[in-house]
Design a protein around this motif. Sequence first.
Motif, PDB file in Angstrom:
ATOM      1  N   UNK A 227      66.881  57.523  42.082  1.00  0.00           N
ATOM      2  CA  UNK A 227      67.271  58.404  40.979  1.00  0.00           C
ATOM      3  C   UNK A 227      66.321  58.291  39.786  1.00  0.00           C
ATOM      4  N   UNK A 228      65.125  57.747  40.004  1.00  0.00           N
ATOM      5  CA  UNK A 228      64.149  57.654  38.923  1.00  0.00           C
ATOM      6  C   UNK A 228      63.868  59.053  38.370  1.00  0.00           C
ATOM      7  N   UNK A 229      63.966  59.201  37.060  1.00  0.00           N
ATOM      8  CA  UNK A 229      63.898  60.527  36.430  1.00  0.00           C
ATOM      9  C   UNK A 229      62.506  61.154  36.499  1.00  0.00           C
ATOM     10  N   UNK A 230      61.475  60.368  36.790  1.00  0.00           N
ATOM     11  CA  UNK A 230      60.125  60.927  36.866  1.00  0.00           C
ATOM     12  C   UNK A 230      59.804  61.459  38.260  1.00  0.00           C
ATOM     13  N   UNK A 325      62.548  47.020  32.932  1.00  0.00           N
ATOM     14  CA  UNK A 325      63.574  47.885  32.350  1.00  0.00           C
ATOM     15  C   UNK A 325      63.000  49.270  32.039  1.00  0.00           C
ATOM     16  N   UNK A 326      61.769  49.309  31.545  1.00  0.00           N
ATOM     17  CA  UNK A 326      61.172  50.577  31.129  1.00  0.00           C
ATOM     18  C   UNK A 326      60.899  51.504  32.311  1.00  0.00           C
ATOM     19  N   UNK A 327      60.430  50.944  33.437  1.00  0.00           N
ATOM     20  CA  UNK A 327      60.110  51.806  34.584  1.00  0.00           C
ATOM     21  C   UNK A 327      61.372  52.212  35.353  1.00  0.00           C
ATOM     22  N   UNK A 328      62.493  51.551  35.083  1.00  0.00           N
ATOM     23  CA  UNK A 328      63.759  51.974  35.690  1.00  0.00           C
ATOM     24  C   UNK A 328      64.342  53.082  34.815  1.00  0.00           C
ATOM     25  N   UNK A 329      63.690  54.234  34.884  1.00  0.00           N
ATOM     26  CA  UNK A 329      64.010  55.362  34.005  1.00  0.00           C
ATOM     27  C   UNK A 329      64.933  56.349  34.712  1.00  0.00           C
ATOM     28  N   UNK A 330      65.909  56.834  33.968  1.00  0.00           N
ATOM     29  CA  UNK A 330      66.888  57.788  34.512  1.00  0.00           C
ATOM     30  C   UNK A 330      67.145  58.880  33.475  1.00  0.00           C
ATOM     31  N   UNK A 331      67.842  59.925  33.887  1.00  0.00           N
ATOM     32  CA  UNK A 331      68.255  60.951  32.929  1.00  0.00           C
ATOM     33  C   UNK A 331      69.447  60.462  32.125  1.00  0.00           C
ATOM     34  N   UNK A 336      71.949  65.223  35.803  1.00  0.00           N
ATOM     35  CA  UNK A 336      71.444  66.376  35.048  1.00  0.00           C
ATOM     36  C   UNK A 336      69.957  66.176  34.774  1.00  0.00           C
ATOM     37  N   UNK A 337      69.080  66.766  35.597  1.00  0.00           N
ATOM     38  CA  UNK A 337      67.633  66.555  35.439  1.00  0.00           C
ATOM     39  C   UNK A 337      67.061  67.176  34.168  1.00  0.00           C
ATOM     40  N   UNK A 338      67.856  67.981  33.476  1.00  0.00           N
ATOM     41  CA  UNK A 338      67.362  68.585  32.229  1.00  0.00           C
ATOM     42  C   UNK A 338      67.645  67.704  31.008  1.00  0.00           C
ATOM     43  N   UNK A 339      68.449  66.660  31.181  1.00  0.00           N
ATOM     44  CA  UNK A 339      68.766  65.774  30.050  1.00  0.00           C
ATOM     45  C   UNK A 339      67.588  64.827  29.792  1.00  0.00           C
ATOM     46  N   UNK A 340      67.498  64.288  28.582  1.00  0.00           N
ATOM     47  CA  UNK A 340      66.363  63.430  28.233  1.00  0.00           C
ATOM     48  C   UNK A 340      66.253  62.227  29.169  1.00  0.00           C
TER      49      UNK A 340
END
Length: 451
Positions: A227-230, A325-331, A336-340
């Motif tokens: 589920x990584x946001x990138x 912690x930083x590379x474990x990025x999510x929305x 919701x892929x449009x959320x920050x």
Amino acid sequence: SGVNNIFQNRTLEGGKLDVDFSQTAESDGDDTHIGAAFGHGFAGGRGHFVVGYEYQDMENVECLRVRDWCGEGRGVYTSVNTNDPNSPPVPSLLVGSNLRRSQQGPTGVLQVHDPALPPFVFPGTAPGPTTLMFDAAGTGLVPHTLAAAPYNTVLPFGGRAVVGGDGPSIYEYTDLRAPVERNVATGAFRFDVTDTVTLTADLSWGEVTTRITNGGLNADAINVAPDNAYITPQLRTALQTAMPLFGTIIPGFEFAGPTGFTLNKDWTSQINEFSQFDTEVKRFSIGLDGKIGDSSWTWDTYYQYGETDRQQLVQDNRRLNGYSMAVDAVNAIAGDPTSPIVCRVTREGFAGAVAQNPNGGYQFANPLIAQGCVPLNQFGNQPLSQAAHDFAFGYLRENLNYKQQNIAVNFSGDVWEGFGAGAIQAAFGLEYRIEEGENIAAEELPDEVRT
């Protein structure tokens, strides 16, 4: 060595200048050196002083692009034991050329899964002649050639070398000699106070600086959650094609959660990693010496003060827990892929993030590190925002201050005229010394980061 002779000549009269320059046979490694000194007597010869200065600027000597053996990647690598009883035994270390770091690259390389391991341990692509790596933009995947089997599954831990492949050369960030800049100044003074008493004083100062440009601290075997946001929709499709288990829960291994993939990345192209060492030394001494009447006995006394300041700086060092912690990025809003894009520890809290992604690599970290977490995109090698850089990468600095004070008095002379070989002599003295040392590591950083 020439200027050392100048400094040691305590009776120099007039001036002296030494200048020399050298470089290697490959026309690199320039070494410029200048030494100057001046001495003069005064008070009818009762006094004398000498002052001197030395400067040296020595450039680094590169390896990969200017030395044949480095360019050809010659070196020693660890052999792979195939455990085949029908194969002849293989030495543990082999000599080869075109040695490269296994499964490494500046844009991020998908690690090959070792079939000897369970499917949830270092999940990745199937063994073969190639794996995949991200393109420079981090939005697509391109082939990454591996070493020939059985070395195509060698893990990158410790910068393990293999023959061939698309990884960086083992000499990519190697210098044969580090650059050094050196400044030294000194002064010596002598004056005959009386016919039997002499005053001496010495003052010296020196500073040496060297700066070594290294490769960044590689991020090896980093687990990337599905589920990584990138991960864009296009990337997700490509990843699922390359790794059919990606995003699935493996029956029997439900405790491991949805299967992600393992990434290896060389961050050097996106940061400014270097190590710098600065050392400053100061010394002062003053003393008296003389004779005791008409006897053979002499005496001397002196006081000496010395101080050394040494600073070691490692710039753009990867903060292990903060980086994880930083590379474990999510929305910010799950699903919701449009959320920050935020850090998982920001959205879920530290305990919630560890529970949701037990493979994130920060489960044993101090929860305070999560404060102010800034998400970091580890795909590709585009410029980093300052905020993302500063959270995941920092510096190590160590300051050493060492002081020494010393005072002493000594006596020596004949105690008996003796016979044959000459007089029998004796000497005795008293010395008192104070030594103080202080070693400080970046006090301005929070404890949870500094430690």
